[in-house]
Design an enzyme around this catalytic site. Structure first.
Site, PDB file in Angstrom:
ATOM      1  N   ASP A 150     -27.946  10.976   8.626  1.00 39.29           N
ATOM      2  CA  ASP A 150     -28.227  11.275  10.086  1.00 39.29           C
ATOM      3  C   ASP A 150     -27.093  11.745  10.693  1.00 39.29           C
ATOM      4  OD1 ASP A 150     -29.870  11.652  12.284  1.00 39.29           O
ATOM      5  OD2 ASP A 150     -29.722   9.555  12.807  1.00 39.29           O
ATOM      6  N   ASP A 195     -27.120  11.546  14.952  1.00 38.07           N
ATOM      7  CA  ASP A 195     -26.831  10.801  16.076  1.00 38.07           C
ATOM      8  C   ASP A 195     -26.874   9.448  15.922  1.00 38.07           C
ATOM      9  OD1 ASP A 195     -26.875  13.055  18.141  1.00 38.07           O
ATOM     10  OD2 ASP A 195     -28.750  13.474  17.335  1.00 38.07           O
ATOM     11  N   ARG A 250     -50.857  -7.187  20.813  1.00 36.77           N
ATOM     12  CA  ARG A 250     -50.887  -6.376  19.672  1.00 36.77           C
ATOM     13  C   ARG A 250     -49.935  -4.973  19.843  1.00 36.77           C
ATOM     14  NH1 ARG A 250     -51.302 -10.248  15.982  1.00 36.77           N
ATOM     15  NH2 ARG A 250     -53.290 -11.479  16.070  1.00 36.77           N
ATOM     16  N   ASN A 290     -37.454   2.029  20.292  1.00 37.56           N
ATOM     17  CA  ASN A 290     -36.842   1.994  18.949  1.00 37.56           C
ATOM     18  C   ASN A 290     -35.490   2.051  18.579  1.00 37.56           C
ATOM     19  OD1 ASN A 290     -39.084   1.322  16.512  1.00 37.56           O
ATOM     20  ND2 ASN A 290     -39.924   3.034  17.477  1.00 37.56           N
ATOM     21  N   ARG A 305     -40.488   8.316  31.305  1.00 36.00           N
ATOM     22  CA  ARG A 305     -40.803   8.896  29.836  1.00 36.00           C
ATOM     23  C   ARG A 305     -40.370  10.523  30.066  1.00 36.00           C
ATOM     24  NH1 ARG A 305     -40.052   9.781  25.005  1.00 36.00           N
ATOM     25  NH2 ARG A 305     -38.168   8.420  25.681  1.00 36.00           N
ATOM     26  N   ASN A 330     -32.358  15.358  13.158  1.00 32.27           N
ATOM     27  CA  ASN A 330     -33.337  16.360  14.224  1.00 32.27           C
ATOM     28  C   ASN A 330     -32.749  16.887  15.080  1.00 32.27           C
ATOM     29  OD1 ASN A 330     -35.433  14.704  12.733  1.00 32.27           O
ATOM     30  ND2 ASN A 330     -35.845  13.241  14.467  1.00 32.27           N
ATOM     31  N   LYS A 333     -38.084  14.142  11.920  1.00 27.88           N
ATOM     32  CA  LYS A 333     -38.505  12.983  11.208  1.00 27.88           C
ATOM     33  C   LYS A 333     -39.176  12.095  12.274  1.00 27.88           C
ATOM     34  CE  LYS A 333     -34.010  12.455  11.007  1.00 27.88           C
ATOM     35  NZ  LYS A 333     -32.741  11.641  10.786  1.00 27.88           N
ATOM     36  N   ASP A 336     -30.065   5.642  11.537  1.00 32.79           N
ATOM     37  CA  ASP A 336     -29.992   4.479  12.644  1.00 32.79           C
ATOM     38  C   ASP A 336     -31.407   4.030  13.162  1.00 32.79           C
ATOM     39  OD1 ASP A 336     -30.420   5.630  15.814  1.00 32.79           O
ATOM     40  OD2 ASP A 336     -29.980   7.098  14.316  1.00 32.79           O
TER      41      ASP A 336
END
Length: 476
Positions: free
Chosen positions: A50, A52, A142, A152, A202, A251, A288, A347
């Site tokens: 990858d 980045d 949950r 992430n 976002r 990406n 991805k 990563d």
């Protein structure tokens, strides 16, 4: 085998490298690659990378501050947030990667693999005890897709801090009334929900990436935002000189990839005409994790114009071909790979590792840039970790009426340990309990390390044994 820092070992055959193994120094802990499962590098014939935060490591906190400030400006200019937002400052000691944002209650959560809450922040305020249980019965949340957003990647670090900053700011506004859903603002008491605030943030982050604003600012000052590691050229050269193949799978688009890779791999003393010569195959716009499932349209990139063209188009130049999109089957076929002979280094725990392992036969090396810092703090807190383990063992053996004192001591110890990493703790755990991020590293990453350049410290014949895991009954 390990290479001494600053050494002058050349890139010979694997046999000559192996002959030197007994004379080399032990690998420094910060340069180690850690193994969850066994991999014999002799069987790996294809190394994928990858870009980045893998080949390209961004400098923190400078890069995070850039993203934080750009997102603030967009919130004010495009979502009509008050000018006071621009005064918010980034604190690198607050965020860690892998937190969950609860859009219903506006909280940042650190949970374990089952959703048990290990830490909860509302803005910069820690929620505990009955206040926490009122929102999350049994202290469990949950992974509900509509409600939870998982931070992430390291690109999410600035976003994590910005969410907490805005929640803190809104909670303390004189004209705001805090409700269970968000805030009633101004004299009109107009409702701004936590979910709406999250979507605004976002949207700001997406804008920075979609419109290349963050990338443009980065390209304008590469020295400030991107770390160069002199080992990178050595890693790629040694792999290819051994007869193995390398490929770049990112990406990012061609424009940005070309700027970054030129900065990382080309210099005045470089014998290569182009950074593309370090790779047997280059794929941009990989999309991805979709790449590991159904994939996207596979095309060529005109590296002069950046336009995507059909595969049967005649190249307008003699430079190596660059592809766009595709899927892992197509790439494996182009390389002549079987699957288990490919190791992909990335990563993004979800997109580069979990989906890769679930949907393909490729092996994985997870890059965790925070690892060196985490290890240094962990070493300092090793005695505290031993104390926590002992306290938990004793607490489980005493009578229930005698457990309260031990539980308080455990709680205080966990807080002390967490604060030594960051305001939101370690990315891997809270006290003795693994976080959702840490659990997934253990479950899915074959290998993990702090920098892809740590491959430089190992022979291409090295055998990683893997962690031997015993069940509790096998320890008796």
């Amino acid at each position: 085998m390990a290479f001494q820092d600053g050494g002058s070992i050349g890139y010979g055959s694997d046999d000559s490298l192996q002959d030197l193994a007994d004379r080399s120094s032990p690998i420094l802990k910060q340069s180690k690659i850690f193994d969850n499962r066994g991999i014999h590098l002799e069987k790996i014939q294809f190394y994928g990378f990858d870009m980045d935060y893998t080949l390209c490591e961004y400098i923190s906190p400078e890069f995070d501050i850039l993203a934080f400030n750009l997102a603030k400006e967009f919130l004010v200019s495009s979502f009509s947030y008050p000018q006071e937002i621009l005064k918010l400052e980034y604190n690198p000691e607050f965020p860690c990667r892998g937190l969950w944002f609860d859009k219903e209650h506006g909280n940042l959560l650190k949970v374990d693999q089952f959703g048990r809450i290990l830490m909860c922040c509302h803005g910069f305020r820690l929620l505990e005890g009955e206040e926490l249980r009122k929102l999350y019965p049994h202290k469990i949340q949950r992974k509900e897709e509509k409600r939870i957003y998982i931070m992430n990647t390291l690109f999410n670090i600035a976003e994590t801090h910005l969410l907490a900053s805005i929640v803190h700011y809104m909670d303390n506004r004189e004209d705001a009334m805090v409700t269970t859903e968000g805030w009633l603002l101004g004299s009109e008491k107009k409702l701004k929900t936590f979910k709406q605030m999250f979507e605004d943030v976002r949207g700001s982050i997406d804008y920075l990436h979609d419109e290349k604003l963050l990338k443009q600012k980065t390209v304008e000052n590469l020295e400030k935002y991107i770390k160069k590691d002199e080992r990178l050229i050595g890693v790629l050269t040694r792999i290819r000189e051994s007869g193995r193949k390398t490929f770049l799978l990112t990406n990012s688009d061609w424009w940005y990839t070309n700027h970054i890779m030129t900065f990382l791999l080309q210099n005045n003393s470089n014998e290569k005409e182009s950074w593309l010569d370090y790779f047997d195959l280059t794929i941009v716009d990989a999309c991805k994790p979709t790449f590991f499932n159904k994939g996207t349209n596979f095309k060529m990139v005109d590296t002069c114009t950046g336009e995507k063209v059909d595969l049967n188009s005649k190249p307008v130049h003699e430079r190596p071909v660059v592809y766009s999109g595709g899927d892992h089957h197509t790439v494996s076929n182009l390389l002549g790979a079987d699957g288990p002979d490919v190791m992909y280094c990335g990563d993004h725990l979800h997109a580069d590792v979990v989906k890769c392992r679930k949907l393909s036969e490729w092996r994985t090396l997870l890059i965790v840039p925070e690892l060196e810092y985490e290890m240094s703090v962990g070493l300092e807190q090793g005695e505290l970790m031993n104390q926590l383990q002992n306290l938990e063992r004793i607490c489980g053996q005493v009578e229930p009426e005698d457990q309260d004192g031990f539980r308080r001591r455990i709680k205080d110890g966990v807080k002390k340990m967490d604060r030594s990493f960051a305001k939101t703790g370690s990315i891997f755990r809270a006290g003795t309990r693994l976080s959702y991020f840490g659990s997934n590293v253990l479950a899915w990453a074959d290998l993990y390390t702090g920098s892809v350049c740590n491959l430089y410290s190992y022979s291409l014949q090295h055998r990683f044994i893997g962690t031997q895991i015993l069940l509790p009954h096998e320890l008796q």
